[in-house]
Design a protein around this motif. Structure first.
Motif, PDB file in Angstrom:
ATOM      1  N   ILE A  95       5.366   3.786 -15.180  1.00  0.00           N
ATOM      2  CA  ILE A  95       4.294   2.943 -14.645  1.00  0.00           C
ATOM      3  C   ILE A  95       3.224   3.876 -14.082  1.00  0.00           C
ATOM      4  O   ILE A  95       3.446   4.558 -13.078  1.00  0.00           O
ATOM      5  CB  ILE A  95       4.839   1.993 -13.566  1.00  0.00           C
ATOM      6  N   LEU A  96       2.089   3.915 -14.736  1.00  0.00           N
ATOM      7  CA  LEU A  96       1.055   4.869 -14.387  1.00  0.00           C
ATOM      8  C   LEU A  96       0.396   4.526 -13.057  1.00  0.00           C
ATOM      9  O   LEU A  96       0.300   3.355 -12.676  1.00  0.00           O
ATOM     10  CB  LEU A  96      -0.001   4.929 -15.490  1.00  0.00           C
ATOM     11  N   ALA A  97      -0.062   5.558 -12.370  1.00  0.00           N
ATOM     12  CA  ALA A  97      -0.729   5.384 -11.071  1.00  0.00           C
ATOM     13  C   ALA A  97      -2.228   5.182 -11.271  1.00  0.00           C
ATOM     14  O   ALA A  97      -2.770   5.409 -12.350  1.00  0.00           O
ATOM     15  CB  ALA A  97      -0.472   6.606 -10.201  1.00  0.00           C
ATOM     16  N   GLY A  98      -2.887   4.742 -10.194  1.00  0.00           N
ATOM     17  CA  GLY A  98      -4.340   4.641 -10.199  1.00  0.00           C
ATOM     18  C   GLY A  98      -4.891   3.659 -11.212  1.00  0.00           C
ATOM     19  O   GLY A  98      -5.906   3.926 -11.865  1.00  0.00           O
ATOM     20  N   GLN A  99      -4.244   2.499 -11.327  1.00  0.00           N
ATOM     21  CA  GLN A  99      -4.669   1.489 -12.291  1.00  0.00           C
ATOM     22  C   GLN A  99      -5.567   0.451 -11.615  1.00  0.00           C
ATOM     23  O   GLN A  99      -5.576   0.314 -10.389  1.00  0.00           O
ATOM     24  CB  GLN A  99      -3.446   0.802 -12.888  1.00  0.00           C
ATOM     25  N   HIS A 119       3.203 -13.911  -5.458  1.00  0.00           N
ATOM     26  CA  HIS A 119       2.908 -12.486  -5.662  1.00  0.00           C
ATOM     27  C   HIS A 119       4.194 -11.723  -5.914  1.00  0.00           C
ATOM     28  O   HIS A 119       5.290 -12.165  -5.554  1.00  0.00           O
ATOM     29  CB  HIS A 119       2.145 -11.896  -4.474  1.00  0.00           C
ATOM     30  N   GLY A 120       4.048 -10.582  -6.561  1.00  0.00           N
ATOM     31  CA  GLY A 120       5.181  -9.690  -6.776  1.00  0.00           C
ATOM     32  C   GLY A 120       5.152  -8.571  -5.753  1.00  0.00           C
ATOM     33  O   GLY A 120       4.629  -8.729  -4.647  1.00  0.00           O
ATOM     34  N   THR A 121       5.688  -7.419  -6.151  1.00  0.00           N
ATOM     35  CA  THR A 121       5.700  -6.275  -5.240  1.00  0.00           C
ATOM     36  C   THR A 121       5.018  -5.041  -5.832  1.00  0.00           C
ATOM     37  O   THR A 121       4.563  -4.177  -5.090  1.00  0.00           O
ATOM     38  CB  THR A 121       7.142  -5.910  -4.845  1.00  0.00           C
ATOM     39  N   LEU A 122       4.908  -4.946  -7.172  1.00  0.00           N
ATOM     40  CA  LEU A 122       4.325  -3.745  -7.783  1.00  0.00           C
ATOM     41  C   LEU A 122       2.877  -3.545  -7.366  1.00  0.00           C
ATOM     42  O   LEU A 122       2.475  -2.428  -7.004  1.00  0.00           O
ATOM     43  CB  LEU A 122       4.426  -3.828  -9.314  1.00  0.00           C
ATOM     44  N   ALA A 123       2.066  -4.596  -7.393  1.00  0.00           N
ATOM     45  CA  ALA A 123       0.636  -4.460  -7.074  1.00  0.00           C
ATOM     46  C   ALA A 123       0.391  -4.125  -5.612  1.00  0.00           C
ATOM     47  O   ALA A 123      -0.737  -3.781  -5.239  1.00  0.00           O
ATOM     48  CB  ALA A 123      -0.110  -5.745  -7.458  1.00  0.00           C
ATOM     49  N   LEU A 124       1.446  -4.199  -4.787  1.00  0.00           N
ATOM     50  CA  LEU A 124       1.284  -3.902  -3.365  1.00  0.00           C
ATOM     51  C   LEU A 124       1.526  -2.430  -3.049  1.00  0.00           C
ATOM     52  O   LEU A 124       1.512  -2.036  -1.885  1.00  0.00           O
ATOM     53  CB  LEU A 124       2.244  -4.774  -2.543  1.00  0.00           C
ATOM     54  N   ARG A 125       1.733  -1.604  -4.097  1.00  0.00           N
ATOM     55  CA  ARG A 125       1.983  -0.175  -3.865  1.00  0.00           C
ATOM     56  C   ARG A 125       0.749   0.531  -3.316  1.00  0.00           C
ATOM     57  O   ARG A 125       0.841   1.603  -2.702  1.00  0.00           O
ATOM     58  CB  ARG A 125       2.423   0.492  -5.172  1.00  0.00           C
ATOM     59  N   ASN A 126      -0.436  -0.053  -3.557  1.00  0.00           N
ATOM     60  CA  ASN A 126      -1.678   0.543  -3.079  1.00  0.00           C
ATOM     61  C   ASN A 126      -2.241  -0.289  -1.937  1.00  0.00           C
ATOM     62  O   ASN A 126      -2.230  -1.520  -1.989  1.00  0.00           O
ATOM     63  CB  ASN A 126      -2.690   0.627  -4.235  1.00  0.00           C
ATOM     64  N   GLY A 127      -2.769   0.371  -0.924  1.00  0.00           N
ATOM     65  CA  GLY A 127      -3.259  -0.319   0.258  1.00  0.00           C
ATOM     66  C   GLY A 127      -4.408  -1.266   0.003  1.00  0.00           C
ATOM     67  O   GLY A 127      -4.583  -2.245   0.737  1.00  0.00           O
ATOM     68  N   VAL A 128      -5.207  -1.009  -1.043  1.00  0.00           N
ATOM     69  CA  VAL A 128      -6.359  -1.877  -1.321  1.00  0.00           C
ATOM     70  C   VAL A 128      -5.886  -3.256  -1.754  1.00  0.00           C
ATOM     71  O   VAL A 128      -6.320  -4.283  -1.216  1.00  0.00           O
ATOM     72  CB  VAL A 128      -7.274  -1.246  -2.394  1.00  0.00           C
ATOM     73  N   TRP A 154       7.794   3.155  -6.969  1.00  0.00           N
ATOM     74  CA  TRP A 154       6.666   2.437  -6.388  1.00  0.00           C
ATOM     75  C   TRP A 154       7.072   1.372  -5.378  1.00  0.00           C
ATOM     76  O   TRP A 154       6.459   0.311  -5.321  1.00  0.00           O
ATOM     77  CB  TRP A 154       5.820   1.819  -7.494  1.00  0.00           C
ATOM     78  N   TRP A 155       8.107   1.620  -4.577  1.00  0.00           N
ATOM     79  CA  TRP A 155       8.419   0.649  -3.538  1.00  0.00           C
ATOM     80  C   TRP A 155       9.094   1.347  -2.359  1.00  0.00           C
ATOM     81  O   TRP A 155       9.714   2.407  -2.519  1.00  0.00           O
ATOM     82  CB  TRP A 155       9.311  -0.476  -4.075  1.00  0.00           C
ATOM     83  N   GLN A 156       8.910   0.751  -1.187  1.00  0.00           N
ATOM     84  CA  GLN A 156       9.584   1.217   0.016  1.00  0.00           C
ATOM     85  C   GLN A 156      10.312   0.016   0.625  1.00  0.00           C
ATOM     86  O   GLN A 156       9.739  -1.071   0.755  1.00  0.00           O
ATOM     87  CB  GLN A 156       8.573   1.779   1.036  1.00  0.00           C
ATOM     88  N   LYS A 157      11.545   0.231   0.998  1.00  0.00           N
ATOM     89  CA  LYS A 157      12.413  -0.862   1.429  1.00  0.00           C
ATOM     90  C   LYS A 157      11.812  -1.685   2.559  1.00  0.00           C
ATOM     91  O   LYS A 157      11.775  -2.919   2.500  1.00  0.00           O
ATOM     92  CB  LYS A 157      13.774  -0.297   1.845  1.00  0.00           C
ATOM     93  N   GLU A 158      11.348  -1.035   3.595  1.00  0.00           N
ATOM     94  CA  GLU A 158      10.858  -1.785   4.755  1.00  0.00           C
ATOM     95  C   GLU A 158       9.596  -2.568   4.430  1.00  0.00           C
ATOM     96  O   GLU A 158       9.390  -3.680   4.943  1.00  0.00           O
ATOM     97  CB  GLU A 158      10.627  -0.838   5.942  1.00  0.00           C
ATOM     98  N   ALA A 159       8.739  -2.009   3.586  1.00  0.00           N
ATOM     99  CA  ALA A 159       7.515  -2.713   3.207  1.00  0.00           C
ATOM    100  C   ALA A 159       7.846  -3.973   2.407  1.00  0.00           C
ATOM    101  O   ALA A 159       7.259  -5.048   2.643  1.00  0.00           O
ATOM    102  CB  ALA A 159       6.615  -1.798   2.382  1.00  0.00           C
TER     103      ALA A 159
END
Length: 294
Positions: A95-99, A119-128, A154-159
């Motif tokens: 899964i490429l970064a900076g998309q 909503h899912g969780t993948l698109a939340l990897r970036n703060g924007v 691309w995920w953090q458990k607590e987030a």
């Protein structure tokens, strides 16, 4: 009964295969595609690049009758792409970064109300994109549905758990539950504890060919399973098909038992087809008729 639309927030992307084949997808996009076929006119909120792939997504949505008002174009970042490689017959995904979907903007507050925000969780990897979803949900008075998709790295458990805590319904697969929950003696006990800890109304766990299990605040436990003689062609997108019907159930106020049965029925039909979406409206017609969705 007149319903407000369902808002779908997240990625639209292409799976890029070694032979050059490009398959349009992304879990939120797939969910929105199904809901459009079910005559629900979802509000799909995403971002694509100012490139040929972005044009293809926009054209596909328009051809399917989907609104593109909240599909923004990004001049600086490319349309989402996942590089698929095949090793010994097994696919692996980069899964490429900076998309572009990392930079989704919250739609302007038009006074629109949504029955549900998905909503899912993948698109939340970036703060924007995460900030955009925060703005969208902050002014939302309806339900929130989170469809957990844990994609390393691309995920953090607590987030992820923090976003689950903001939702009313959550869907995830068995492995994802084990990553996030404190395992108990049985799957049902694990789910009950997870439901209580995150103050969810309902929790749905998919278990692949074994079907799915749901528990809710009312104490119900619902199990569904596909028929044994199912002619499976492709399981890609089965979870997205399941999620689309769960959203329908939330919006239409179906009982949980009925919602789960219908979600399993539709997901079972989808896996007899190639790909995560179907571009033939006749595929959806039996469900539209049976569920009175016209």
């Amino acid at each position: 009964m007149t319903h407000n639309p369902i808002a779908i927030f997240g990625e639209a992307l292409f799976d890029q295969f070694p032979d050059g084949q490009q398959i349009l997808g992304g879990a939120p996009f797939n969910v929105a595609w199904h809901l459009q076929a079910f005559n629900q006119r979802p509000c799909f909120i995403s971002r694509v690049g100012h490139d040929s792939k972005g044009d293809k997504i926009r054209q596909a949505m328009l051809a399917w009758g989907m609104a593109v008002d909240n599909l923004s174009s990004d001049p600086d970042h490319p349309t989402g792409t996942v590089q698929v490689t095949i090793d010994d017959g097994e696919p692996s995904y980069e899964i490429l970064a900076g998309q572009a979907y990392d930079f989704i903007a919250a739609p302007p507050d038009s006074g629109r109300n949504y029955d549900v925000i998905y909503h899912g969780t993948l698109a939340l990897r970036n703060g924007v994109s995460e900030q955009a979803l925060q703005e969208l949900t902050a002014r939302h008075c309806g339900k929130i549905f989170i469809d957990v998709n844990l994609r390393a790295p691309w995920w953090q458990k607590e987030a992820v758990k923090r976003w689950i805590g903001k939702a009313h319904w959550a869907k995830l697969n068995h492995d994802e539950l084990m990553h996030l929950a404190l395992p108990q003696a049985t799957l049902q006990e694990t789910m009950r504890l997870f439901l209580a800890q995150h103050e969810l109304e309902a929790l749905v766990v998919t278990c692949g060919s074994r079907g799915a299990l749901a528990v809710n605040q009312a104490g119900e436990k619902i199990e569904v399973a596909p028929t044994a003689d199912l002619a499976v062609v492709d399981t890609v997108g089965a979870g997205d098909a399941f999620a689309a019907v769960l959203l329908l159930g939330m919006q239409q106020r179906w009982p949980l038992q009925l919602t789960m049965e219908r979600a399993q029925s539709f997901a079972s039909a989808l896996v007899t087809k190639r790909g995560a979406t179907v571009q033939d409206l006749s595929f959806y017609r039996p469900f539209i008729d049976a569920w009175n969705l016209d």
